[in-house]
Every structure is written in C-alpha cells, then in structure tokens.
Design an enzyme around this catalytic site. Structure first.
Site, short mmCIF file in Angstrom:
data_model
loop_
_atom_site.label_atom_id
_atom_site.label_comp_id
_atom_site.label_asym_id
_atom_site.label_seq_id
_atom_site.Cartn_x
_atom_site.Cartn_y
_atom_site.Cartn_z
N ASP A 195 -1.75 27.11 -19.17
CA ASP A 195 -1.88 28.55 -18.91
C ASP A 195 -2.76 29.14 -20.02
O ASP A 195 -2.29 29.91 -20.85
CB ASP A 195 -0.51 29.20 -18.89
CG ASP A 195 0.39 28.59 -17.84
OD1 ASP A 195 0.43 29.10 -16.72
OD2 ASP A 195 1.04 27.55 -18.13
N GLY A 228 11.77 27.01 -17.01
CA GLY A 228 12.66 25.95 -16.54
C GLY A 228 12.02 25.02 -15.53
O GLY A 228 10.81 25.00 -15.36
N HIS A 241 6.28 20.45 -20.42
CA HIS A 241 7.21 21.21 -21.28
C HIS A 241 7.70 20.33 -22.43
O HIS A 241 7.81 20.79 -23.57
CB HIS A 241 8.43 21.68 -20.47
CG HIS A 241 8.12 22.63 -19.36
ND1 HIS A 241 8.28 22.27 -18.03
CD2 HIS A 241 7.68 23.90 -19.35
CE1 HIS A 241 7.96 23.30 -17.26
NE2 HIS A 241 7.58 24.31 -18.02
N HIS A 273 9.34 19.61 -17.11
CA HIS A 273 8.66 18.34 -16.86
C HIS A 273 8.02 17.87 -18.16
O HIS A 273 8.21 18.49 -19.22
CB HIS A 273 7.65 18.51 -15.73
CG HIS A 273 6.73 19.69 -15.92
ND1 HIS A 273 5.84 19.80 -16.97
CD2 HIS A 273 6.57 20.84 -15.20
CE1 HIS A 273 5.17 20.92 -16.88
NE2 HIS A 273 5.60 21.59 -15.82
P1 AMP Z 1 6.28 27.64 -17.40
O1 AMP Z 1 7.67 27.09 -17.40
O2 AMP Z 1 5.43 27.15 -16.28
O3 AMP Z 1 6.24 29.13 -17.59
O4 AMP Z 1 5.58 27.03 -18.69
C1 AMP Z 1 6.15 27.16 -19.95
C2 AMP Z 1 5.18 26.67 -21.00
O5 AMP Z 1 4.89 25.30 -20.72
C3 AMP Z 1 3.85 27.42 -21.00
O6 AMP Z 1 3.40 27.58 -22.34
C4 AMP Z 1 2.95 26.50 -20.23
O7 AMP Z 1 1.59 26.63 -20.56
C5 AMP Z 1 3.48 25.15 -20.66
N1 AMP Z 1 3.13 24.13 -19.67
C6 AMP Z 1 3.45 24.11 -18.35
N2 AMP Z 1 2.87 23.05 -17.75
C7 AMP Z 1 2.16 22.39 -18.70
C8 AMP Z 1 1.33 21.24 -18.72
N3 AMP Z 1 1.10 20.53 -17.62
N4 AMP Z 1 0.77 20.88 -19.89
C9 AMP Z 1 0.98 21.59 -21.02
N5 AMP Z 1 1.75 22.69 -21.07
C10 AMP Z 1 2.33 23.09 -19.94
#
Ligand code: AMP
Length: 283
Positions: free
Chosen positions: A150, A31, A37, A34
């Site tokens: 990630d 969540g 996501h 941005h």
């Molecule tokens: P998170 O909400 O941070 O756990 O991220 C959820 C998914 O979004 C994961 O697969 C992350 O690698 C991806 N994600 C988060 N930030 C970015 C970004 N700046 N660019 C590409 N994918 C992202």
C-alpha cells in the site's frame, strides 16, 4: 501474548512500558493475516522490545458501497500467526471501542492522499490517517511498520507523521508476493482460481514495465501504460487506474523526478486488487 479489546487497556499497557524504558513497535493491520503481514511483524520484532499488532477492520476507511461487511476475518488464525512470530500484544477492538458514537474529529492529509486510490475512494485515506493517529496515541510506538503493498498509504502516513510531529519512526517493508508473482492480500480470498490466474497479469505487466521505463526514460510512460491496459483487459481485468507518478510528490513526473511509482488498481470480478512497483529513473 496479551490480547486487549479496549483502548484504555492498550494505552495503560503502553504507558507502563514506556515508563519502564522499553521500546515499542506497532504493526497496524485489518487482520486475515498472511505472509506479507508476518514480514512486517518480523521487522518490528527485530526493531523493538515490545511488538504490538492491531487487528481492526476500520469502518471509517470504507466507502458506503465497499466490502466492509464481507471483509474476511479469522481471529483464531491471526492469533496463532502472531504467537508464532513473537508478538507481545494483539489489539483487537470492536468498532465501538475505537470510535465514540458522536466522534467528530478527523485527521486528514490533503496532498499525497488525493491521486490514485484517493481519487477513486474519496474518504478512504481520511479514515486511514484518523485511525492510525488514534493507534499511535494508544500504542505509543517508537516504530510503526507499513508495507509497500500500500505504497500510497505508506507515503500518506509518513507525511502525517512529519506534519503533526508524531514521535514515531515509520519503517517501510518490501511488498511480499506469492511465487506466482501475485501480491499477497487478504482480498485474494475473494478470487476464484480462474480469477487468481488471470490476476497474474498485474505483476507480470508491472515487472515488464520496469526495465522498459528504466531504459527508455519518462517519455516511454504513456505508451507503456497503454500497453499494460490492453494486456490487463485481455486477461479480463477492469482497470480502475494505472498511473506513473513521481514517488516523492505523487504528481506527474518532471525532469527532477528520481523515483517513479507505477501503481494500479484493477477489478477481477468484484474484487479490487492493487499493486505497484518503484522505478528508479536513470539519466
Ligand atoms: P491490511 O491488513 O491489508 O490493512 O495491511 C496491513 C499492513 O500490511 C499494511 O501496512 C500493508 O501495506 C501491509 N501488507 C499487506 N499485504 C502486504 C504484502 N503483500 N507485502 C507487504 N506488506 C503487506
């Protein structure tokens, strides 16, 4: 757009969709969505008939001293972003809806999860693989999209899917950055304006290292990492790690290495930022 808050609701929906022959793409998130996501959601949208976004700050992947309680949350903002990007289902469970109080089963990848963030956050990837395996069993996706932001997580999930024969195709999405170069992250919300400026050193040094390693080869890595460390510390960052590993094995590069993952984790104040770049080693 439907919003489900319990596991049985999501699983019943996914089962019915599968039985009617429709394809499903899942985008797991924590969540505070941005543009990074959103880019994953757009990829999912192009891939499958049904797009499911999960929004769950998964307690099992946070260590006892980490930021679980203060992790940013804004469901209404997330709901609108999902609506605007054509999401069909948001799955937003409470922790009790995901884990039985006496849950005692883990899914653990034991190789790729060990270095880098795994060495610094010992229970992190076990929590990630367990929750993602559960999400796969609930959402029954044909595709699941993960970001290169990630990179280690993406590699660990790919390995889990291969090793446990999950019938899901993992799609890697490119890392999305601000114009300034800063990698988009929900945790950027913790940064002051000053810290945000200082943190630009991360993408800048990664970007500079890339051609240097490409042109000079693997032998240049130690000196380049040392130079990065000096520059990052000069900008006020506290280095957790900077490492260059073989992207296929996450072991130190060898003569057989084709791609190098140059990855770092750095604190600015109390905020831990990660960033990385993939480097193709010419011979
Ligand atoms: P998170 O909400 O941070 O756990 O991220 C959820 C998914 O979004 C994961 O697969 C992350 O690698 C991806 N994600 C988060 N930030 C970015 C970004 N700046 N660019 C590409 N994918 C992202």
């Amino acid at each position: 757009m439907e919003i489900f808050k319990t596991a049985p609701e999501l699983q019943a929906f996914a089962l019915a969709a599968k039985r009617s022959g429709r394809t499903i793409a899942l985008v797991p998130t924590m969540g505070f969505l941005h543009a990074g996501h959103a880019s994953l959601i757009d990829i999912a949208r192009r891939k499958a008939e049904i797009v499911i976004v999960s929004i769950f700050v998964n307690p099992t992947q946070f260590g006892p001293t980490e930021d679980l309680d203060k992790y940013p949350r804004d469901f209404e903002h997330d709901r609108i972003l999902c609506l605007e990007h054509g999401v069909d289902v948001i799955y937003a469970p409470e922790p009790d809806a995901m884990y039985a109080p006496d849950a005692s089963t883990w899914v653990e990848e034991t190789k790729l999860s060990r270095p880098l963030c795994g060495a610094k956050r010992p229970i992190h990837f076990r929590g990630v693989t367990t929750v993602v395996a559960k999400l796969f069993n609930l959402a029954l996706p044909d595709y699941a999209v993960f970001g290169m932001k990630d990179a280690q997580q993406l590699f660990v999930i790919r390995r889990m899917v291969r090793d446990l024969n999950f019938p899901v195709e993992i799609i890697a999405a490119p890392l999305v950055r601000e114009k300034s170069g800063l990698a988009l992250s929900s945790r950027n919300r913790y940064l002051s304006e000053d810290e945000k400026q200082r943190a630009l050193v991360l993408s800048r040094t990664l970007e500079a290292a890339k051609p240097a390693i490409e042109q000079t080869g693997l032998g240049a890595i130690p000196a380049i990492i040392e130079a990065m460390r000096v520059e990052i510390e000069k900008a006020g960052g506290k280095v957790d790690y900077i490492e260059a590993l073989d992207a296929a094995t996450l072991e130190p590069p060898t003569d057989a290495t084709v791609d190098v993952l140059l990855a770092l984790a750095v604190y600015f104040g109390t905020t831990r930022l990660i960033d990385n770049t993939l480097i193709w080693v010419k011979r």
